[in-house]
Design a protein around this motif. Structure first.
Motif, PDB file in Angstrom:
ATOM      1  N   ALA A  88       0.850  -1.353   0.094  1.00  0.00           N
ATOM      2  CA  ALA A  88      -0.073   0.095   0.070  1.00  0.00           C
ATOM      3  C   ALA A  88       1.134   1.075  -0.117  1.00  0.00           C
ATOM      4  CB  ALA A  88      -0.808  -0.151   1.070  1.00  0.00           C
ATOM      5  N   VAL A  89       0.426   2.128  -0.485  1.00  0.00           N
ATOM      6  CA  VAL A  89       1.178   3.646  -0.702  1.00  0.00           C
ATOM      7  C   VAL A  89       0.069   4.668  -0.162  1.00  0.00           C
ATOM      8  CG1 VAL A  89       2.687   2.925  -2.417  1.00  0.00           C
ATOM      9  CG2 VAL A  89       0.504   3.827  -2.991  1.00  0.00           C
ATOM     10  N   LEU A  90       0.795   5.659   0.477  1.00  0.00           N
ATOM     11  CA  LEU A  90      -0.282   6.870   0.917  1.00  0.00           C
ATOM     12  C   LEU A  90       0.821   7.990   0.741  1.00  0.00           C
ATOM     13  CD1 LEU A  90      -2.563   8.015   2.426  1.00  0.00           C
ATOM     14  CD2 LEU A  90      -1.299   7.779   4.576  1.00  0.00           C
ATOM     15  N   ALA A  91      -0.047   9.122  -0.185  1.00  0.00           N
ATOM     16  CA  ALA A  91       0.658  10.414  -0.394  1.00  0.00           C
ATOM     17  C   ALA A  91       0.135  11.485   0.810  1.00  0.00           C
ATOM     18  CB  ALA A  91       0.356  10.816  -1.820  1.00  0.00           C
ATOM     19  N   ALA A  92       0.991  12.257   1.094  1.00  0.00           N
ATOM     20  CA  ALA A  92       0.695  13.116   1.875  1.00  0.00           C
ATOM     21  C   ALA A  92       1.771  14.440   1.640  1.00  0.00           C
ATOM     22  CB  ALA A  92       1.147  13.004   3.354  1.00  0.00           C
ATOM     23  N   PRO A  93       1.342  15.629   1.906  1.00  0.00           N
ATOM     24  CA  PRO A  93       2.272  16.653   1.480  1.00  0.00           C
ATOM     25  C   PRO A  93       3.926  16.657   1.414  1.00  0.00           C
ATOM     26  CG  PRO A  93       0.210  17.613   2.545  1.00  0.00           C
ATOM     27  CD  PRO A  93       0.145  16.244   2.696  1.00  0.00           C
ATOM     28  N   GLY A  94       4.557  16.528   0.777  1.00  0.00           N
ATOM     29  CA  GLY A  94       5.847  16.189   0.870  1.00  0.00           C
ATOM     30  C   GLY A  94       6.626  14.612   1.210  1.00  0.00           C
ATOM     31  N   HIS A  95       5.252  14.097   1.355  1.00  0.00           N
ATOM     32  CA  HIS A  95       5.636  12.579   1.900  1.00  0.00           C
ATOM     33  C   HIS A  95       5.048  11.631   0.874  1.00  0.00           C
ATOM     34  CE1 HIS A  95       7.029  13.869   5.877  1.00  0.00           C
ATOM     35  NE2 HIS A  95       6.355  14.898   5.746  1.00  0.00           N
ATOM     36  N   ALA A  96       5.733  10.306   0.667  1.00  0.00           N
ATOM     37  CA  ALA A  96       5.287   9.290  -0.028  1.00  0.00           C
ATOM     38  C   ALA A  96       5.516   8.010   0.862  1.00  0.00           C
ATOM     39  CB  ALA A  96       6.172   8.935  -1.101  1.00  0.00           C
TER      40      ALA A  96
ATOM     41  N   VAL B 281       7.431   0.336   7.301  1.00  0.00           N
ATOM     42  CA  VAL B 281       6.854   1.322   6.495  1.00  0.00           C
ATOM     43  C   VAL B 281       7.911   2.248   6.318  1.00  0.00           C
ATOM     44  CG1 VAL B 281       5.457   3.346   7.057  1.00  0.00           C
ATOM     45  CG2 VAL B 281       4.597   1.066   7.759  1.00  0.00           C
ATOM     46  N   THR B 282       7.889   2.667   5.231  1.00  0.00           N
ATOM     47  CA  THR B 282       8.883   3.703   4.759  1.00  0.00           C
ATOM     48  C   THR B 282       8.222   5.141   4.251  1.00  0.00           C
ATOM     49  OG1 THR B 282       8.754   3.332   2.498  1.00  0.00           O
ATOM     50  CG2 THR B 282      10.396   2.099   3.829  1.00  0.00           C
ATOM     51  N   ASP B 283       9.279   6.309   4.548  1.00  0.00           N
ATOM     52  CA  ASP B 283       8.936   7.549   3.990  1.00  0.00           C
ATOM     53  C   ASP B 283       9.888   8.075   2.967  1.00  0.00           C
ATOM     54  OD1 ASP B 283       7.741  10.201   3.780  1.00  0.00           O
ATOM     55  OD2 ASP B 283       8.871  10.993   5.645  1.00  0.00           O
ATOM     56  N   THR B 284       9.454   8.415   1.832  1.00  0.00           N
ATOM     57  CA  THR B 284      10.383   8.635   0.887  1.00  0.00           C
ATOM     58  C   THR B 284      10.119  10.271   0.462  1.00  0.00           C
ATOM     59  OG1 THR B 284      10.346   6.525  -0.202  1.00  0.00           O
ATOM     60  CG2 THR B 284      11.376   8.325  -1.466  1.00  0.00           C
ATOM     61  N   ALA B 285      10.761  10.770   0.132  1.00  0.00           N
ATOM     62  CA  ALA B 285      10.872  12.283  -0.404  1.00  0.00           C
ATOM     63  C   ALA B 285       9.906  12.261  -1.545  1.00  0.00           C
ATOM     64  CB  ALA B 285      11.940  13.046  -0.904  1.00  0.00           C
ATOM     65  N   ARG B 286       8.666  12.802  -1.509  1.00  0.00           N
ATOM     66  CA  ARG B 286       7.758  12.618  -2.715  1.00  0.00           C
ATOM     67  C   ARG B 286       8.178  13.532  -4.104  1.00  0.00           C
ATOM     68  NH1 ARG B 286       1.346  14.176  -2.051  1.00  0.00           N
ATOM     69  NH2 ARG B 286       0.539  13.679  -4.230  1.00  0.00           N
ATOM     70  N   ALA B 287       8.701  14.687  -3.842  1.00  0.00           N
ATOM     71  CA  ALA B 287       8.746  15.374  -5.011  1.00  0.00           C
ATOM     72  C   ALA B 287       9.777  14.722  -5.836  1.00  0.00           C
ATOM     73  CB  ALA B 287       9.161  16.679  -4.844  1.00  0.00           C
ATOM     74  N   ASP B 288      11.020  14.331  -5.545  1.00  0.00           N
ATOM     75  CA  ASP B 288      12.168  13.970  -6.171  1.00  0.00           C
ATOM     76  C   ASP B 288      12.626  12.378  -6.143  1.00  0.00           C
ATOM     77  OD1 ASP B 288      13.503  14.435  -3.963  1.00  0.00           O
ATOM     78  OD2 ASP B 288      14.553  16.045  -4.583  1.00  0.00           O
ATOM     79  N   GLY B 289      11.924  11.944  -4.886  1.00  0.00           N
ATOM     80  CA  GLY B 289      12.691  10.330  -4.486  1.00  0.00           C
ATOM     81  C   GLY B 289      14.168  10.393  -4.132  1.00  0.00           C
ATOM     82  N   ARG B 290      14.537  11.537  -3.765  1.00  0.00           N
ATOM     83  CA  ARG B 290      16.169  11.699  -3.467  1.00  0.00           C
ATOM     84  C   ARG B 290      16.419  10.839  -2.268  1.00  0.00           C
ATOM     85  NH1 ARG B 290      19.522  15.410  -5.005  1.00  0.00           N
ATOM     86  NH2 ARG B 290      17.884  16.557  -5.878  1.00  0.00           N
ATOM     87  N   ALA B 291      15.815  10.471  -1.364  1.00  0.00           N
ATOM     88  CA  ALA B 291      16.006   9.847  -0.158  1.00  0.00           C
ATOM     89  C   ALA B 291      14.799   9.068   0.410  1.00  0.00           C
ATOM     90  CB  ALA B 291      16.974  10.699   0.701  1.00  0.00           C
ATOM     91  N   VAL B 292      15.208   7.711   1.222  1.00  0.00           N
ATOM     92  CA  VAL B 292      14.186   7.273   2.054  1.00  0.00           C
ATOM     93  C   VAL B 292      14.594   7.974   3.597  1.00  0.00           C
ATOM     94  CG1 VAL B 292      13.195   5.308   2.854  1.00  0.00           C
ATOM     95  CG2 VAL B 292      14.083   5.513   0.672  1.00  0.00           C
ATOM     96  N   ARG B 293      13.374   8.741   4.153  1.00  0.00           N
ATOM     97  CA  ARG B 293      13.860   9.598   5.312  1.00  0.00           C
ATOM     98  C   ARG B 293      13.820   8.545   6.276  1.00  0.00           C
ATOM     99  NH1 ARG B 293       9.576  13.006   3.142  1.00  0.00           N
ATOM    100  NH2 ARG B 293      10.501  14.992   2.342  1.00  0.00           N
ATOM    101  N   TRP B 294      12.783   7.705   6.477  1.00  0.00           N
ATOM    102  CA  TRP B 294      12.837   6.728   7.809  1.00  0.00           C
ATOM    103  C   TRP B 294      12.075   5.454   7.451  1.00  0.00           C
ATOM    104  CZ3 TRP B 294       7.966   6.070   9.027  1.00  0.00           C
ATOM    105  CH2 TRP B 294       7.012   7.140   8.835  1.00  0.00           C
ATOM    106  N   HIS B 295      12.567   4.549   8.280  1.00  0.00           N
ATOM    107  CA  HIS B 295      12.089   3.183   8.093  1.00  0.00           C
ATOM    108  C   HIS B 295      11.424   3.099   9.461  1.00  0.00           C
ATOM    109  CE1 HIS B 295      14.963   3.004   5.308  1.00  0.00           C
ATOM    110  NE2 HIS B 295      14.586   2.218   4.407  1.00  0.00           N
ATOM    111  N   ARG B 296      10.394   2.250   9.617  1.00  0.00           N
ATOM    112  CA  ARG B 296       9.854   1.962  10.887  1.00  0.00           C
ATOM    113  C   ARG B 296       9.098   0.498  10.803  1.00  0.00           C
ATOM    114  NH1 ARG B 296      12.433   5.081  12.242  1.00  0.00           N
ATOM    115  NH2 ARG B 296      12.170   6.979  13.117  1.00  0.00           N
ATOM    116  N   ALA B 297       9.765  -0.469  11.456  1.00  0.00           N
ATOM    117  CA  ALA B 297       8.959  -1.964  11.571  1.00  0.00           C
ATOM    118  C   ALA B 297       7.906  -1.948  12.352  1.00  0.00           C
ATOM    119  CB  ALA B 297      10.074  -2.809  11.875  1.00  0.00           C
ATOM    120  N   VAL B 298       6.791  -2.440  11.768  1.00  0.00           N
ATOM    121  CA  VAL B 298       5.328  -2.471  12.666  1.00  0.00           C
ATOM    122  C   VAL B 298       5.448  -3.813  13.063  1.00  0.00           C
ATOM    123  CG1 VAL B 298       2.922  -2.387  12.361  1.00  0.00           C
ATOM    124  CG2 VAL B 298       4.379  -1.079  10.892  1.00  0.00           C
TER     125      VAL B 298
END
Length: 276
Positions: A108-116, A125-142
């Protein structure tokens, strides 16, 4: 009888001085190292620096992430998100960037302002920079999500990722055993709501009422009113309402979700106390 004194200073001292101080063998002048001998080690060190940097970049990512910027550009509307062939893709007229993880697939994916945000098959669960995909900001194991996701079928990721405010500052991850909320700016875990004993959340069964997220919590041991209790009470036990600050309940005193050092909005607690 006359004694003739001997003058030892003129006849014997000179031989003694000569024997005590033998002639030194001339030593050759020290050889200077050729300039090339000094330059070659320096060149070797300079050549090794790019190689070390390259080795650093080819090391495998700790979570198996692979980012490919296909047509990244600045400006314009934020790209949409989708899952395709085991990857998260951001696209508008063309694909902007692609995010894959070794051995995993996005559910599943979810878009938010500035976040993918993306939920993966291993419960990450990952959070990637939405505009350019430059980096994965953080990872969280559920916790405990991996086994459930592997047996949940094609709808395993439905409803798991939930925004908790329109600005995208808080993300809820809903699994049968708990609801966990993360601050999207840094991935900090802000609150956890476990399911009631004998009950389980159903991520796909949810609805929104204003800023509140209502999630189904069916029970299987009679605690949901099937034992003859009042139907209205039973219904309230089968539904949980949350927002960015946790479960909505009268007279609650949430801790807030601001970054350290930032002031909490004045009167936030009073506004929240009126929720039912």
């Amino acid at each position: 009888m006359a004694v003739v004194p001997l003058d030892l200073t003129t006849e014997t001292a000179a031989p003694l001085r000569e024997s005590a101080c033998p002639l030194r063998t001339p030593q050759p002048a020290p050889r200077r190292r050729p300039r090339a001998a000094l330059v070659l080690p320096l060149l070797a060190a300079l050549l090794a620096l790019p190689l070390a940097t390259a080795a650093h970049h080819v090391r495998p990512a700790p979570y198996g992430d692979h980012l490919a910027r296909v047509a990244a550009r600045t400006g314009g509307p934020a790209p949409l998100l989708r899952t395709s062939a085991g990857a998260v893709e951001a696209y508008d007229t063309t694909v902007r960037w692609r995010h894959t993880r070794t051995g995993q697939r996005p559910l599943a994916v979810l878009a938010a302002p500035g976040h993918a945000f993306a939920l993966w098959s291993d419960g990450m669960v990952t959070d990637t920079a939405r505009a350019d995909g430059r980096a994965v900001r953080w990872h969280r194991a559920v916790p405990d999500a991996g086994p459930w996701l592997r047996t949940a079928g094609s709808r395993g990721g439905a409803g798991v990722l939930q925004p908790l405010d329109p600005a995208g500052r808080m993300l809820a991850v809903v699994t049968p055993r708990r609801i966990a909320a993360y601050r999207t700016e840094d991935g900090d875990l802000r609150w956890v709501l476990p399911a009631r004993a004998g009950c389980a959340f159903e991520p796909a069964a949810h609805v929104r009422r204003g800023t509140a997220l209502l999630i189904a919590q069916p029970c299987t041991d009679g605690t949901d009113g099937t034992d003859g209790t009042d139907d209205e009470v039973a219904w309230s036990e089968r539904i949980v309402a949350v927002d960015s600050l946790g479960r909505i309940a009268p007279r609650r005193t949430p801790l807030g979700n601001e970054m350290p050092g930032r002031a909490r909005p004045e009167g936030a607690g009073k506004e929240l106390a009126s929720h039912r």
